[in-house]
Design a protein around this motif. Structure first.
Motif, short mmCIF file in Angstrom:
data_model
loop_
_atom_site.label_atom_id
_atom_site.label_comp_id
_atom_site.label_asym_id
_atom_site.label_seq_id
_atom_site.Cartn_x
_atom_site.Cartn_y
_atom_site.Cartn_z
N ALA A 1 0.83 -1.21 0.00
CA ALA A 1 0.00 0.00 0.00
C ALA A 1 0.86 1.26 0.00
CB ALA A 1 -0.93 -0.01 1.20
N SER A 2 0.44 2.21 -0.83
CA SER A 2 1.15 3.48 -0.95
C SER A 2 0.28 4.66 -0.51
CB SER A 2 1.60 3.68 -2.40
OG SER A 2 2.12 4.96 -2.62
N PHE A 3 -1.03 4.51 -0.65
CA PHE A 3 -1.95 5.60 -0.31
C PHE A 3 -3.35 5.03 -0.16
CE2 PHE A 3 -1.76 5.23 -4.90
CZ PHE A 3 -3.10 5.28 -5.29
N VAL A 4 -4.23 5.81 0.41
CA VAL A 4 -5.67 5.52 0.43
C VAL A 4 -6.33 6.61 -0.40
CG1 VAL A 4 -7.74 5.46 1.88
CG2 VAL A 4 -5.65 4.32 2.64
N LYS B 1 -11.38 5.91 -18.72
CA LYS B 1 -10.48 6.35 -19.80
C LYS B 1 -9.85 7.71 -19.52
CE LYS B 1 -13.69 5.78 -22.92
NZ LYS B 1 -14.45 5.76 -24.19
N ALA B 2 -10.43 8.46 -18.61
CA ALA B 2 -9.94 9.82 -18.34
C ALA B 2 -8.58 9.81 -17.66
CB ALA B 2 -10.95 10.56 -17.47
N PRO B 3 -7.77 10.83 -17.86
CA PRO B 3 -6.50 10.93 -17.14
C PRO B 3 -6.74 10.91 -15.63
CG PRO B 3 -6.64 12.57 -18.90
CD PRO B 3 -7.99 11.96 -18.78
N LYS B 4 -5.84 10.28 -14.91
CA LYS B 4 -5.99 10.16 -13.46
C LYS B 4 -5.50 11.46 -12.79
CE LYS B 4 -7.15 5.91 -14.28
NZ LYS B 4 -7.24 6.04 -15.73
N PHE B 5 -6.31 11.96 -11.87
CA PHE B 5 -5.88 13.13 -11.11
C PHE B 5 -6.52 13.08 -9.73
CE2 PHE B 5 -9.64 14.49 -13.49
CZ PHE B 5 -10.41 15.12 -12.53
N GLY B 6 -5.97 13.84 -8.79
CA GLY B 6 -6.48 13.81 -7.44
C GLY B 6 -5.99 14.98 -6.62
N VAL B 7 -6.28 14.92 -5.32
CA VAL B 7 -5.86 15.97 -4.42
C VAL B 7 -5.60 15.35 -3.05
CG1 VAL B 7 -8.24 16.54 -3.76
CG2 VAL B 7 -6.45 18.26 -3.50
N ASP B 8 -4.54 15.80 -2.41
CA ASP B 8 -4.19 15.31 -1.07
C ASP B 8 -5.18 15.93 -0.08
OD1 ASP B 8 -3.06 14.63 1.38
OD2 ASP B 8 -1.01 14.93 0.67
N LEU B 9 -5.86 15.08 0.70
CA LEU B 9 -6.87 15.55 1.63
C LEU B 9 -6.28 15.98 2.97
CD1 LEU B 9 -9.74 12.96 0.98
CD2 LEU B 9 -9.50 15.28 0.08
N GLY B 10 -4.98 15.79 3.13
CA GLY B 10 -4.34 16.24 4.36
C GLY B 10 -4.56 15.31 5.53
N LEU B 11 -5.01 14.12 5.29
CA LEU B 11 -5.25 13.13 6.33
C LEU B 11 -4.23 12.01 6.23
CD1 LEU B 11 -9.15 12.70 6.11
CD2 LEU B 11 -7.88 14.18 7.68
N PRO C 1 -0.89 8.30 3.34
CA PRO C 1 -1.62 9.54 3.02
C PRO C 1 -3.00 9.21 2.42
CG PRO C 1 -0.03 9.07 1.30
CD PRO C 1 0.21 8.04 2.38
N VAL C 2 -3.93 10.11 2.64
CA VAL C 2 -5.29 9.95 2.10
C VAL C 2 -5.51 11.00 1.01
CG1 VAL C 2 -7.76 9.88 2.59
CG2 VAL C 2 -6.11 9.08 4.31
N TRP C 3 -5.85 10.53 -0.16
CA TRP C 3 -6.13 11.38 -1.31
C TRP C 3 -7.57 11.22 -1.73
CZ3 TRP C 3 -2.45 13.99 -4.74
CH2 TRP C 3 -1.16 14.03 -4.23
N ALA D 1 0.26 6.98 -8.66
CA ALA D 1 1.43 7.12 -7.81
C ALA D 1 2.59 7.77 -8.57
CB ALA D 1 1.85 5.76 -7.28
N ASN D 2 2.79 7.37 -9.81
CA ASN D 2 3.86 7.97 -10.61
C ASN D 2 3.61 9.45 -10.86
OD1 ASN D 2 5.49 5.70 -10.81
ND2 ASN D 2 4.54 4.99 -12.72
N LYS D 3 2.35 9.80 -11.10
CA LYS D 3 2.03 11.20 -11.38
C LYS D 3 2.34 12.09 -10.18
CE LYS D 3 -1.68 14.23 -12.99
NZ LYS D 3 -3.02 14.29 -13.64
N TYR D 4 2.01 11.59 -8.99
CA TYR D 4 2.19 12.41 -7.79
C TYR D 4 3.42 12.01 -6.97
CZ TYR D 4 -2.38 14.24 -8.97
OH TYR D 4 -3.42 14.85 -9.62
N LYS D 5 4.29 11.17 -7.60
CA LYS D 5 5.56 10.78 -6.99
C LYS D 5 5.37 10.18 -5.58
CE LYS D 5 8.41 13.98 -9.66
NZ LYS D 5 7.38 14.15 -10.70
N LEU D 6 4.41 9.29 -5.47
CA LEU D 6 4.15 8.57 -4.22
C LEU D 6 5.00 7.31 -4.19
CD1 LEU D 6 0.25 8.91 -4.13
CD2 LEU D 6 1.94 10.36 -2.98
N PRO D 7 5.73 7.06 -3.13
CA PRO D 7 6.61 5.88 -3.10
C PRO D 7 5.80 4.58 -2.99
CG PRO D 7 6.58 6.96 -0.97
CD PRO D 7 5.81 7.87 -1.90
N PHE D 8 6.37 3.51 -3.54
CA PHE D 8 5.71 2.20 -3.46
C PHE D 8 6.74 1.11 -3.63
CE2 PHE D 8 5.64 3.37 -7.93
CZ PHE D 8 6.03 2.21 -8.56
#
Length: 862
Positions: free
Chosen positions: A258-261, A299-309, A322-324, A352-359
């Motif tokens: 697991a790298s993120f929720v 099919k849409a490009p993946k995007f998100g936002v860090d919720l700060g949790l 981290p929770v996104w 994960a690659n887009k937002y440089k999240l380690p895994f």
């Protein structure tokens, strides 16, 4: 010798068939001793005109219907119109007309076009779903489903156009904007009517295994859509908070990766944070512009936002994730929250690659080295051996899943559970041109059923469609929606939503069994006699929703007492999905399609007018109105005849594949028609009639009789197995055999007459007009369409010889005909003596001759 004139022949035979009523299905009482065959093509939307591309679907069904009728079956082959829908409203708005008039005008035009094709349709059963005589029964079923608990109301997300003030279908959302207004689409929650499809989830899935006459691809698509998943449901503890985030996963074995929720954009926690976090609010708005279609979101490009949790890992509370919020997480599946394990899921990896999240990878593929194995841009999604996962290390995937669930249960953090991808079916549509929902809203009693005696609740005709007045005309109608509550008598309002048009097409096949019944949707005994549909034909684009909803409807109708169906509750016993007609467009200076006699194909690269002018060739693509590459059916039938269109769309490709519409192909079909007629017209009717005792004949004449009877067996098997293009090729071979016989003696005339009679019968399902004309020309009485299908004489059809290909050093160099029981020495000698083979053996030493009996001869030389 006369030339075949399709302009005279085809209308003549259509009129005679109609007068004789040969296409009408018999009642069960009239059909005593006959098997039944219900053949149905997916009924069309009356969009305006039928082009030649549409003809393939209907022609395939017609071949089966005619073949079954000739085989002694009582055949039901009906036609109707899927007539409600948004295109009619759009036409009304654009042209200032009423959708009813537009629809019925189109139905009238398309009906005549279908009749041009010579389809053996029982027109006495014609239906249109926009007819109150049809949808009053649909309203009655809605009330019965409601009473049974199969209909309810709930809030659902919809695409809302804030300018047109209307709900948009997913297909009407283009790049996040309304297709007509161009306004940025909003996602809103509206109270919707819903069918409880999930009540039959287990049954719908289990019955797929019994659909052995459906394409494997369609069965897989149905299974995936229902989506039964075994996995774990567990909770992450939020750091510094008493709240928890619940997730469902089918791969708890990858938890140590697991790298993120991630939460869905409309997850309650996401929306709560958005109230005080502008970045999250902006993310939700952006995600909402994608529409509600799972396919579009996927099919849409993946995007998100860090919720700060941050949350604690369930197996190690010192490990925080981290929770996104992420646009690819769906609130309609699972819990609306996931944990991302990037090495094992492509969406998670892209994110994960887009937002440089380690895994880290935790599933080692077979044969990989744990010390060097890495995941960068492509996730590994198959089974393997678990590593980097503490107590799970060394376990194969399935065992690791079980062990991970066991640990979650032991820790009191989760449980094993079953999850379904299938969702209940939202059927509310905020539009006029659809079936009114029989419900009444009362301030005192709530939402109550409309009285059965008030059905049909018909659409008001005095409505207007104006560009400056968007939205549902039923909402603004001055009187239609105002009624009294049937329970308390107080003033109330009708439901102004109408039903999804998929509802209309989910039971039409049952209505055809008793289409004129005014008192009920259909007589249960008649429906039990005809159902299930024995052969259903349609496009692969309907492989999921239409078929799934029809399967739901048969079960719901059964459980509400409308229908007796087989135990598995399936509406369609056999399904065939046909390919499309694609078109290499030949464009003249004015952009018109060029008819075959106007063009000469040159190497498939360009076309020349017979005047010599060069013409460009466009791309090969689906024949469709939007691409402006359609071939008008009326014009084509006038120029070449319906039989040419029917023959061509079945001749060049297997029916499940696309067929390319070409000028040369049309010419070939046209030439074949003329050749069949020429051979028939030249037959001496004073010769011994086929069917009488065969006279003595020369070997050439006997060989024609063998070819004809072998053709019967071959074409029969080809039609049974949907090998229409192969059946067409057999008919070409038989015509060649007939033309090859030159003798005029009694035996030759007998063989020729018999072969021509058989040919007329074999082509009758494909080219019915030509077949009837040939039948009559041969002096035979009645309709060939009413004749029993020919049965081959076993002795004549039997093959005493076999054609053996000959390979020299692995390459085919020739072939020989040999008796089936010929000794191997004789076959070896014949193969070596074959002139085509001998030239490849010159100067070489023959090392080995291998005879595979009945299959092939292999010669090894060097």
């Amino acid at each position: 010798m006369s030339r075949y004139n399709h302009r005279e022949v085809e209308p003549k035979w259509r009129a005679r068939w109609a007068e004789a009523g040969i296409d009408r299905a018999l009642s069960p009482e009239q059909a005593q001793g006959k098997k039944k065959a219900y053949v149905l093509e997916m009924f069309p939307y009356p969009s305006g005109r039928i082009h030649v591309g549409h003809s393939r679907n209907y022609t395939m069904g017609d071949v089966i219907a005619r073949f079954r009728r000739a085989g002694g079956y009582n055949v039901l082959h009906p036609m109707g119109w899927d007539a409600f829908g948004l295109p009619a409203e759009n036409a009304a708005m654009e042209r200032g007309i009423h959708p009813k008039g537009w629809t019925y005008d189109n139905i009238a035009a398309m009906r005549e076009q279908l009749k041009l094709l010579g389809l053996s349709i029982d027109w006495s059963r014609e239906i249109a779903t926009c007819d109150p005589a049809y949808y009053k029964h649909q309203q009655a079923m809605f009330l019965a489903f409601w009473k049974k608990g199969l209909v309810y109301r709930k809030k659902q997300k919809v695409n809302w156009d804030p300018v047109d003030n209307t709900v948009l279908a997913n297909e009407q959302v283009v790049d996040g904007r309304g297709w007509r207004s161009g306004a940025v689409v909003e996602q809103r929650e509206l109270e919707q009517w819903v069918f409880k499809v999930t009540a039959y989830a287990e049954d719908l899935l289990a019955a797929i295994g019994q659909l052995n006459k459906w394409p494997d691809k369609v069965r897989l698509m149905q299974s995936n859509w229902i989506g039964k998943s075994q996995g774990a449901r567990f909770k992450f503890d939020i750091v510094g908070d008493d709240e928890k985030i619940e997730v469902f996963t089918t791969r708890p074995d990858t938890l140590f990766g697991a790298s993120f929720v991630a939460l869905a954009p409309d997850h309650p926690l996401t929306k709560k944070i958005a109230e005080t976090n502008p970045a999250v609010a902006e993310f939700i708005a952006k995600a909402g512009q994608l529409g509600t279609s799972e396919a579009d979101i996927e099919k849409a490009p993946k995007f998100g936002v860090d919720l700060g949790l941050r949350v604690k890992h369930p197996f190690d509370e010192s490990w925080e994730l981290p929770v996104w919020a992420a646009n690819f997480v769906l609130s309609t599946y699972g819990t609306g929250a996931i944990f991302g394990s990037p090495a094992g899921d492509q969406r998670d990896l892209d994110f994960a690659n887009k937002y440089k999240l380690p895994f880290k990878p935790v599933v080692l593929p077979p044969g990989a080295d744990a010390a060097t194995y890495a995941v960068t841009d492509e996730a590994y999604t198959e089974d393997g051996t678990i590593y980097n996962s503490r107590f799970l290390d060394g376990l194969p995937t399935k065992q690791a899943i079980a062990r991970a669930i066991e640990e979650l249960v032991k820790l009191g953090k989760g449980e094993a559970t079953t999850q379904w991808r299938l969702r209940d079916w939202g059927v509310s549509r905020q539009r006029y041109w659809g079936c009114p929902i029989p419900a009444i809203h009362c301030a005192t009693c709530g939402v109550v059923p409309a009285p059965a005696e008030s059905l049909p609740i018909e659409l008001p005709e005095d409505v207007t469609f104006e560009k400056d007045k968007p939205g549902n005309p039923l909402d603004r109608h001055p009187t239609w929606k105002h009624v009294n509550c049937p329970q308390c008598g107080a003033k109330a309002q009708r439901e102004t939503d109408t039903l999804d048009t998929f509802v209309d097409s989910s039971w039409y096949f049952a209505r055809f069994t008793d289409a004129q019944n005014d008192a009920a949707p259909f007589d249960r005994k008649l429906a039990a006699y005809w159902l299930p549909v024995d052969q259903y034909v349609g496009g692969i684009e309907h492989a999921v929703l239409h078929l799934l909803y029809s399967r739901f409807f048969t079960r719901a109708m059964r459980d509400c007492g409308f229908l007796d169906v087989p135990e598995n509750g399936e509406p369609f016993a056999s399904l065939f999905t046909q390919g499309m007609v694609v078109h290499e467009t030949y464009k003249s200076a004015d952009g018109a399609w060029l008819l075959p006699e106007e063009t000469d194909v040159k190497d498939g690269a360009r076309v020349e007018l017979k005047t010599g002018a060069a013409v460009s060739v466009g791309a090969i693509e689906k024949m469709s109105k939007s691409k402006k590459n359609v071939v008008d059916l009326d014009a084509f039938v006038s120029d070449f005849g319906a039989d040419v269109a029917r023959w061509f769309v079945l001749s060049d490709s297997p029916p499940e594949r696309d067929v390319e519409w070409t000028a040369s192909g049309v010419k070939g079909a046209w030439n074949f028609v003329q050749r069949v007629w020429t051979l028939t017209d030249a037959y001496d009717q004073t010769a011994p009639l086929p069917g009488a005792e065969a006279p003595a004949m020369e070997p050439e004449a006997y060989a024609l009789r063998q070819s004809a009877h072998r053709a019967i067996d071959a074409v029969t098997a080809d039609i049974e197995n949907f090998r229409f293009n192969v059946a067409v090729a057999r008919c070409y071979e038989l015509v060649n055999a007939i033309a090859k016989l030159k003798g005029e003696d009694g035996g030759s005339q007998f063989a020729r007459g018999e072969a021509l009679r058989i040919l007329a019968q074999l082509i009758a399902p494909f080219m019915p007009h030509l077949a009837e004309e040939c039948w009559e020309k041969l002096g035979l009485v009645g309709f060939v369409a009413a004749e029993p299908w020919p049965v081959a004489d076993a002795a004549l059809a039997a093959r005493t010889t076999v054609t053996l290909p000959i390979q020299v050093n692995g390459k085919r160099r020739g072939e020989i005909d040999a008796a089936k029981d010929a000794p191997e020495d004789e076959i070896r000698a014949a193969a070596l003596a074959n002139p085509a083979v001998a030239q490849f053996l010159e100067g070489q030493t023959i090392r080995k001759v291998i005879v595979v009996p009945g299959r092939i001869v292999n010669i090894v030389a060097g």
